[in-house]
Design a protein around this motif. Structure first.
Motif, PDB file in Angstrom:
ATOM      1  N   ILE A   8      36.315 -34.426  19.898  1.00 43.19           N
ATOM      2  CA  ILE A   8      35.134 -34.634  19.042  1.00 43.19           C
ATOM      3  C   ILE A   8      35.522 -34.396  17.581  1.00 43.19           C
ATOM      4  N   ALA A   9      36.289 -33.341  17.320  1.00 43.49           N
ATOM      5  CA  ALA A   9      36.753 -33.057  15.957  1.00 43.49           C
ATOM      6  C   ALA A   9      37.647 -34.178  15.444  1.00 43.49           C
ATOM      7  N   ALA A  10      38.536 -34.694  16.297  1.00 43.98           N
ATOM      8  CA  ALA A  10      39.440 -35.786  15.889  1.00 43.98           C
ATOM      9  C   ALA A  10      38.655 -37.057  15.581  1.00 43.98           C
ATOM     10  N   ILE A  11      37.621 -37.334  16.360  1.00 40.19           N
ATOM     11  CA  ILE A  11      36.768 -38.503  16.105  1.00 40.19           C
ATOM     12  C   ILE A  11      36.135 -38.402  14.729  1.00 40.19           C
ATOM     13  N   ASN A  12      35.770 -37.186  14.333  1.00 38.94           N
ATOM     14  CA  ASN A  12      35.087 -36.966  13.061  1.00 38.94           C
ATOM     15  C   ASN A  12      36.028 -36.809  11.866  1.00 38.94           C
TER      16      ASN A  12
ATOM     17  N   ILE B 240      40.095 -45.669  15.049  1.00 34.24           N
ATOM     18  CA  ILE B 240      39.632 -46.264  16.300  1.00 34.24           C
ATOM     19  C   ILE B 240      39.778 -45.277  17.450  1.00 34.24           C
ATOM     20  N   LEU B 241      38.832 -45.359  18.371  1.00 37.12           N
ATOM     21  CA  LEU B 241      38.865 -44.611  19.619  1.00 37.12           C
ATOM     22  C   LEU B 241      39.132 -45.638  20.717  1.00 37.12           C
ATOM     23  N   LYS B 242      40.213 -45.452  21.455  1.00 31.68           N
ATOM     24  CA  LYS B 242      40.535 -46.361  22.557  1.00 31.68           C
ATOM     25  C   LYS B 242      40.515 -45.571  23.855  1.00 31.68           C
ATOM     26  N   MET B 243      39.915 -46.200  24.880  1.00 31.48           N
ATOM     27  CA  MET B 243      39.792 -45.555  26.181  1.00 31.48           C
ATOM     28  C   MET B 243      40.198 -46.526  27.273  1.00 31.48           C
ATOM     29  N   SER B 244      40.812 -45.997  28.308  1.00 35.76           N
ATOM     30  CA  SER B 244      41.228 -46.821  29.432  1.00 35.76           C
ATOM     31  C   SER B 244      40.002 -47.259  30.233  1.00 35.76           C
ATOM     32  N   ARG B 245      39.930 -48.534  30.540  1.00 38.80           N
ATOM     33  CA  ARG B 245      38.782 -49.101  31.246  1.00 38.80           C
ATOM     34  C   ARG B 245      38.680 -48.602  32.692  1.00 38.80           C
ATOM     35  N   ASP B 246      39.753 -48.088  33.254  1.00 41.46           N
ATOM     36  CA  ASP B 246      39.695 -47.673  34.656  1.00 41.46           C
ATOM     37  C   ASP B 246      39.194 -46.236  34.848  1.00 41.46           C
ATOM     38  N   LEU B 247      38.615 -45.647  33.797  1.00 42.67           N
ATOM     39  CA  LEU B 247      38.008 -44.319  33.889  1.00 42.67           C
ATOM     40  C   LEU B 247      36.503 -44.453  34.072  1.00 42.67           C
ATOM     41  N   PRO B 248      35.853 -43.471  34.715  1.00 40.22           N
ATOM     42  CA  PRO B 248      34.398 -43.539  34.882  1.00 40.22           C
ATOM     43  C   PRO B 248      33.686 -43.503  33.520  1.00 40.22           C
ATOM     44  N   LEU B 249      32.789 -44.449  33.317  1.00 41.70           N
ATOM     45  CA  LEU B 249      32.059 -44.540  32.049  1.00 41.70           C
ATOM     46  C   LEU B 249      31.273 -43.263  31.765  1.00 41.70           C
ATOM     47  N   LYS B 250      30.798 -42.615  32.814  1.00 43.90           N
ATOM     48  CA  LYS B 250      30.046 -41.353  32.669  1.00 43.90           C
ATOM     49  C   LYS B 250      30.872 -40.305  31.919  1.00 43.90           C
ATOM     50  N   LYS B 251      32.178 -40.258  32.185  1.00 46.06           N
ATOM     51  CA  LYS B 251      33.056 -39.285  31.530  1.00 46.06           C
ATOM     52  C   LYS B 251      33.386 -39.679  30.088  1.00 46.06           C
ATOM     53  N   LEU B 252      33.303 -40.971  29.772  1.00 40.75           N
ATOM     54  CA  LEU B 252      33.639 -41.459  28.431  1.00 40.75           C
ATOM     55  C   LEU B 252      32.435 -41.460  27.492  1.00 40.75           C
ATOM     56  N   LYS B 253      31.228 -41.453  28.041  1.00 41.00           N
ATOM     57  CA  LYS B 253      30.005 -41.576  27.239  1.00 41.00           C
ATOM     58  C   LYS B 253      29.879 -40.557  26.105  1.00 41.00           C
ATOM     59  N   PRO B 254      30.213 -39.276  26.317  1.00 43.70           N
ATOM     60  CA  PRO B 254      30.090 -38.329  25.196  1.00 43.70           C
ATOM     61  C   PRO B 254      30.972 -38.713  23.997  1.00 43.70           C
ATOM     62  N   TYR B 255      32.152 -39.235  24.272  1.00 45.42           N
ATOM     63  CA  TYR B 255      33.061 -39.641  23.203  1.00 45.42           C
ATOM     64  C   TYR B 255      32.555 -40.914  22.522  1.00 45.42           C
TER      65      TYR B 255
END
Length: 183
Positions: A54-58, A64-79
């Motif tokens: 969260i600190a790095a995002i800010n 850019i924030l990049k996330m792997s598509r094969d992870l559950p969206l529920k876990k990625l939502k806060p980011y």
């Protein structure tokens, strides 16, 4: 420069290029020297939200924030929510060329002045393991624990004491057990 030195130089440049390309495949298509912070897929699946991410995002240099598509969206939502709050670009990526276990990265637009050897954030469980408390404490953050277990946290990892709730006398009367020691 003689012929042998020239061949050695070409080979050295080729190896350097291959190393950089393999790094890009590990870090979801980004160069390692641009990575501010990263998490493994296991960290995202098993743990809560990492405040370091969260600190790095800010950070002002975050691009850019990049996330792997094969992870559950529920876990990625806060980011994703944090990125949307500050209008940071984010992207879900997938590709056969990506190798390794990196699940999320925050990258800068340009190479960072200070490059870290390991850009992956330290696993949350590791603090508890290093302190001798084990994963049973880290996996029960946010839950009620008995006075004895709470005192262990205060003594060994005081920075995490607010992550646990102390059991009350009413909890004991109602038969609620400590999330860690089950007493």
């Amino acid at each position: 420069m003689d012929k042998r030195e020239m061949i050695d130089e070409i080979e050295k440049n080729r190896m350097s290029f291959l190393k950089v390309q393999s790094e890009k495949n590990i870090f979801l298509g980004e160069y390692k020297e641009r990575i501010i912070a990263a998490l493994t897929k296991d960290q995202i699946i098993e743990d809560d939200v990492y405040p370091e991410i969260i600190a790095a995002i800010n950070e002002t240099r975050a691009y850019i924030l990049k996330m792997s598509r094969d992870l559950p969206l529920k876990k990625l939502k806060p980011y994703i929510a944090e990125a949307e709050k500050i209008k940071l670009k984010y992207q879900l990526v997938d590709g056969l060329a990506y190798s390794g276990n990196i699940g999320l990265i925050i990258a800068a637009k340009e190479a960072l002045k200070e490059t870290k050897e390991n850009v992956v954030i330290r696993d949350m469980d590791q603090d508890f393991i290093d302190a001798g408390l084990g994963e049973k404490f880290s996996k029960n953050k946010g839950k009620k624990i008995c006075d004895e277990c709470y005192e262990q946290v205060v003594k060994k990892l005081p920075q995490y004491k607010d992550e646990f709730k102390k059991m009350t006398i009413f909890d004991k009367i109602l038969g609620i057990k400590c999330a860690v020691c089950k007493k």
